[in-house]
Scaffold this motif. Structure first.
Motif, mmCIF file in Angstrom:
data_model
loop_
_atom_site.group_PDB
_atom_site.id
_atom_site.type_symbol
_atom_site.label_atom_id
_atom_site.label_comp_id
_atom_site.label_asym_id
_atom_site.label_seq_id
_atom_site.Cartn_x
_atom_site.Cartn_y
_atom_site.Cartn_z
ATOM 1 N N GLN A 23 0.835 -1.214 0.000
ATOM 2 C CA GLN A 23 0.000 0.000 0.000
ATOM 3 C C GLN A 23 0.868 1.262 0.000
ATOM 4 O O GLN A 23 0.428 2.318 -0.428
ATOM 5 C CB GLN A 23 -1.003 -0.010 1.162
ATOM 6 C CG GLN A 23 -0.424 0.189 2.568
ATOM 7 C CD GLN A 23 0.409 -0.989 3.118
ATOM 8 O OE1 GLN A 23 0.473 -2.077 2.521
ATOM 9 N NE2 GLN A 23 1.088 -0.759 4.230
ATOM 10 N N GLY A 65 11.422 3.812 -1.862
ATOM 11 C CA GLY A 65 12.313 4.713 -1.132
ATOM 12 C C GLY A 65 12.159 4.624 0.364
ATOM 13 O O GLY A 65 11.357 3.843 0.879
ATOM 14 N N ALA A 66 12.962 5.436 1.035
ATOM 15 C CA ALA A 66 12.762 5.619 2.466
ATOM 16 C C ALA A 66 11.369 6.209 2.638
ATOM 17 O O ALA A 66 10.849 6.877 1.733
ATOM 18 C CB ALA A 66 13.828 6.553 3.026
ATOM 19 N N ILE A 68 8.851 8.616 3.236
ATOM 20 C CA ILE A 68 8.845 10.083 3.289
ATOM 21 C C ILE A 68 7.939 10.568 4.423
ATOM 22 O O ILE A 68 8.231 11.560 5.091
ATOM 23 C CB ILE A 68 8.386 10.660 1.931
ATOM 24 C CG1 ILE A 68 9.386 10.253 0.828
ATOM 25 C CG2 ILE A 68 8.276 12.188 1.999
ATOM 26 C CD1 ILE A 68 8.889 10.506 -0.595
ATOM 27 N N PHE A 107 9.502 -0.351 -9.134
ATOM 28 C CA PHE A 107 10.258 0.826 -8.695
ATOM 29 C C PHE A 107 11.306 0.453 -7.650
ATOM 30 O O PHE A 107 11.016 -0.225 -6.677
ATOM 31 C CB PHE A 107 9.331 1.870 -8.064
ATOM 32 C CG PHE A 107 8.385 2.529 -9.031
ATOM 33 C CD1 PHE A 107 8.873 3.336 -10.051
ATOM 34 C CD2 PHE A 107 7.011 2.363 -8.915
ATOM 35 C CE1 PHE A 107 8.012 3.958 -10.945
ATOM 36 C CE2 PHE A 107 6.135 2.985 -9.799
ATOM 37 C CZ PHE A 107 6.635 3.774 -10.824
ATOM 38 N N LEU A 109 13.521 3.080 -5.965
ATOM 39 C CA LEU A 109 13.840 4.513 -5.953
ATOM 40 C C LEU A 109 14.430 4.919 -4.618
ATOM 41 O O LEU A 109 14.028 4.397 -3.570
ATOM 42 C CB LEU A 109 12.566 5.325 -6.206
ATOM 43 C CG LEU A 109 11.826 5.011 -7.506
ATOM 44 C CD1 LEU A 109 10.541 5.839 -7.598
ATOM 45 C CD2 LEU A 109 12.713 5.269 -8.720
ATOM 46 N N GLY A 110 15.327 5.867 -4.646
ATOM 47 C CA GLY A 110 15.909 6.370 -3.405
ATOM 48 C C GLY A 110 16.449 5.212 -2.573
ATOM 49 O O GLY A 110 17.255 4.411 -3.053
ATOM 50 N N GLY A 111 15.962 5.115 -1.331
ATOM 51 C CA GLY A 111 16.388 4.025 -0.459
ATOM 52 C C GLY A 111 16.124 2.647 -1.048
ATOM 53 O O GLY A 111 16.825 1.685 -0.727
ATOM 54 N N GLU A 114 18.983 2.019 -3.228
ATOM 55 C CA GLU A 114 20.151 1.837 -2.365
ATOM 56 C C GLU A 114 20.144 0.472 -1.689
ATOM 57 O O GLU A 114 21.176 -0.184 -1.560
ATOM 58 C CB GLU A 114 20.190 2.971 -1.327
ATOM 59 C CG GLU A 114 20.414 4.325 -1.993
ATOM 60 C CD GLU A 114 20.188 5.500 -1.051
ATOM 61 O OE1 GLU A 114 19.049 5.681 -0.574
ATOM 62 O OE2 GLU A 114 21.154 6.242 -0.796
ATOM 63 N N ALA A 140 19.354 14.396 -0.573
ATOM 64 C CA ALA A 140 20.306 13.639 -1.384
ATOM 65 C C ALA A 140 20.273 12.209 -0.884
ATOM 66 O O ALA A 140 19.696 11.940 0.170
ATOM 67 C CB ALA A 140 21.710 14.240 -1.214
HETATM 68 C C1 HXC Z 1 6.138 6.978 1.777
HETATM 69 C C2 HXC Z 1 5.276 6.410 -0.261
HETATM 70 C C3 HXC Z 1 6.558 6.500 -0.844
HETATM 71 C C4 HXC Z 1 7.675 6.827 0.003
HETATM 72 C C5 HXC Z 1 5.148 5.976 -2.384
HETATM 73 N N1 HXC Z 1 4.438 6.094 -1.256
HETATM 74 N N2 HXC Z 1 6.436 6.229 -2.165
HETATM 75 N N3 HXC Z 1 5.080 6.658 1.029
HETATM 76 N N4 HXC Z 1 7.401 7.060 1.289
HETATM 77 N N5 HXC Z 1 8.906 6.899 -0.466
HETATM 78 C C6 HXC Z 1 3.001 5.913 -1.068
HETATM 79 C C7 HXC Z 1 2.207 7.076 -1.629
HETATM 80 O O1 HXC Z 1 2.177 8.130 -0.708
HETATM 81 C C8 HXC Z 1 0.857 6.432 -1.813
HETATM 82 O O2 HXC Z 1 0.202 6.315 -0.562
HETATM 83 C C9 HXC Z 1 1.190 5.017 -2.255
HETATM 84 O O3 HXC Z 1 2.535 4.782 -1.810
HETATM 85 C C10 HXC Z 1 1.150 4.844 -3.755
HETATM 86 O O4 HXC Z 1 1.985 5.815 -4.364
HETATM 87 P P1 HXC Z 1 1.511 6.830 -5.524
HETATM 88 O O5 HXC Z 1 2.402 7.976 -5.510
HETATM 89 O O6 HXC Z 1 0.061 7.088 -5.377
HETATM 90 O O7 HXC Z 1 1.752 5.925 -6.813
HETATM 91 P P2 HXC Z 1 2.099 6.454 -8.287
HETATM 92 O O8 HXC Z 1 1.286 7.653 -8.622
HETATM 93 O O9 HXC Z 1 1.983 5.249 -9.164
HETATM 94 O O10 HXC Z 1 3.629 6.893 -8.252
HETATM 95 C C11 HXC Z 1 4.663 5.975 -7.986
HETATM 96 C C12 HXC Z 1 5.985 6.713 -7.656
HETATM 97 C C13 HXC Z 1 5.697 7.741 -6.533
HETATM 98 C C14 HXC Z 1 6.501 7.410 -8.899
HETATM 99 C C15 HXC Z 1 7.004 5.661 -7.201
HETATM 100 O O11 HXC Z 1 5.039 7.069 -5.456
HETATM 101 C C16 HXC Z 1 6.922 8.403 -5.981
HETATM 102 O O12 HXC Z 1 7.506 9.265 -6.604
HETATM 103 N N6 HXC Z 1 7.309 8.025 -4.745
HETATM 104 C C17 HXC Z 1 8.394 8.659 -4.038
HETATM 105 C C18 HXC Z 1 9.708 8.251 -4.629
HETATM 106 C C19 HXC Z 1 10.865 8.918 -3.870
HETATM 107 O O13 HXC Z 1 10.984 10.151 -3.865
HETATM 108 N N7 HXC Z 1 11.707 8.124 -3.249
HETATM 109 C C20 HXC Z 1 12.841 8.624 -2.521
HETATM 110 C C21 HXC Z 1 12.453 8.804 -1.111
HETATM 111 S S1 HXC Z 1 13.766 9.580 -0.201
HETATM 112 P P3 HXC Z 1 -1.164 7.114 -0.235
HETATM 113 O O14 HXC Z 1 -1.535 6.600 1.123
HETATM 114 O O15 HXC Z 1 -0.794 8.555 -0.232
HETATM 115 O O16 HXC Z 1 -2.095 6.742 -1.330
HETATM 116 C C22 HXC Z 1 14.858 8.336 0.109
HETATM 117 C C23 HXC Z 1 16.152 8.661 0.788
HETATM 118 C C24 HXC Z 1 15.962 9.885 1.552
HETATM 119 O O17 HXC Z 1 14.681 7.239 -0.188
HETATM 120 C C25 HXC Z 1 17.231 10.410 2.112
HETATM 121 C C26 HXC Z 1 16.964 11.757 2.657
HETATM 122 C C27 HXC Z 1 17.237 11.975 4.111
#
Ligand code: HXC
Length: 260
Positions: A23, A65-66, A68, A107, A109-111, A114, A140
């Motif tokens: 989810q 990812g991690a 957010i 996907f 992505l990010g974490g 990693e 980053a």
């Molecule tokens: C928390 C996340 C999440 C994340 C997705 N979700 N990625 N929740 N953290 N990283 C949740 C969404 O909020 C949503 O929940 C559900 O998963 C489905 O995602 P959608 O966005 O509705 O799906 P879609 O439109 O198909 O897009 C898919 C996606 C997008 C392109 C992968 O979800 C996305 O861009 N996610 C974030 C990717 C990201 O930026 N990752 C890097 C994180 S930072 P709800 O409940 O809202 O429906 C990291 C390191 C950080 O990893 C280091 C910094 C300190």
């Protein structure tokens, strides 16, 4: 033991670990980290287990990812004070001595990217997408992306990915050296399990030593690495499995491994 955010299953000598928060696209929060550390410790400690596969549940994501939502309101100093993300570099995830494979089903992505790069190698579904989009969040990579991605694909691709935050598809990832194999999504788990079973069938000490040698290539000079390689090779010649393996070859029969 039972987990809430991951599934762990032993299939013969292979431990299959599945990130299980579909989810949230298997976003990696601290609960997932705690359970993964526990599961990898159990895998490392269990002599019957020889290789692990890590994948994500659902068809959409390995891990997006991690988490957010866990970071959005966290006070800045707390990231420093609790050394946020340090657990991911702990011995029990990224430095498990036994081999493990990431089977990336969507996907990463990010974490998520990693975490996949902490594996010994990555097998990707043709639908997989890799990226380090942290820059778009004002941050980053924090779990090894700037280091492991650069080592895997070189500066040009790593800079491109980190600075633009764009995704790399499976074909580009294979061409760039990020993943070892790409297979159709519906054949991903079969391919990953087959690879893991092949590794699980190898003499256990040799598997650990081969892994250690390749890992050290990124942390030593060539001369130190070559010395380490020779010494580890020499140590393996003292194992029962070396005697058995070479004898079996000469006698044209299957080897019967002892794991020592
Ligand atoms: C928390 C996340 C999440 C994340 C997705 N979700 N990625 N929740 N953290 N990283 C949740 C969404 O909020 C949503 O929940 C559900 O998963 C489905 O995602 P959608 O966005 O509705 O799906 P879609 O439109 O198909 O897009 C898919 C996606 C997008 C392109 C992968 O979800 C996305 O861009 N996610 C974030 C990717 C990201 O930026 N990752 C890097 C994180 S930072 P709800 O409940 O809202 O429906 C990291 C390191 C950080 O990893 C280091 C910094 C300190």
């Amino acid at each position: 033991s039972t987990y809430e955010n991951i599934l762990v299953e032993q299939r013969g000598a292979v431990t299959l670990v599945t990130l299980n928060r579909p989810q949230a696209l298997n976003a990696l929060n601290s609960a997932v980290l705690g359970e993964l550390i526990d599961a990898f410790a159990a895998f490392q400690a269990d002599d019957s287990q020889r290789c692990a596969v890590l994948t994500g549940s659902g068809e959409k994501a390995f891990a997006a990812g991690a988490d957010i939502k866990e970071m959005v309101d966290k006070p800045s100093v707390d990231f420093f004070l609790d050394d946020h993300f340090s657990g991911w570099q702990s011995d029990l995830v990224s430095r498990t001595r036994k081999p493990w494979i990431a089977a990336v089903n969507g996907f990463a992505l990010g974490g998520g990217c990693e975490l996949a790069m902490m594996a010994d190698f990555i097998i990707a579904a043709d639908t997989a997408k890799f990226g380090q989009p942290e820059i778009k969040l004002g941050v980053a990579p924090g779990m090894g992306g700037s280091q492991r991605l650069t080592r895997a694909v070189g500066k040009a691709k790593a800079m491109d990915m980190c600075l633009t935050g764009r995704m790399m598809d499976a074909e580009e990832a294979e061409r760039s050296g990020l993943v070892s194999r790409v297979v159709p999504l519906d054949g991903l788990m079969e391919e990953a399990m087959k690879a893991a079973e092949a590794i699980a069938g190898m003499p256990a000490m040799a598997a650990m030593v081969n892994k250690e040698m390749v890992d050290k290539a990124f942390e030593t000079t060539l001369e130190q690495g070559l010395l380490l390689e020779r010494r580890l090779f020499q140590i393996l010649t003292a194992t029962e499995d070396k005697v058995e393996g070479m004898k079996a070859f000469v006698e044209k029969r299957e080897a019967n491994w002892k794991g020592r």
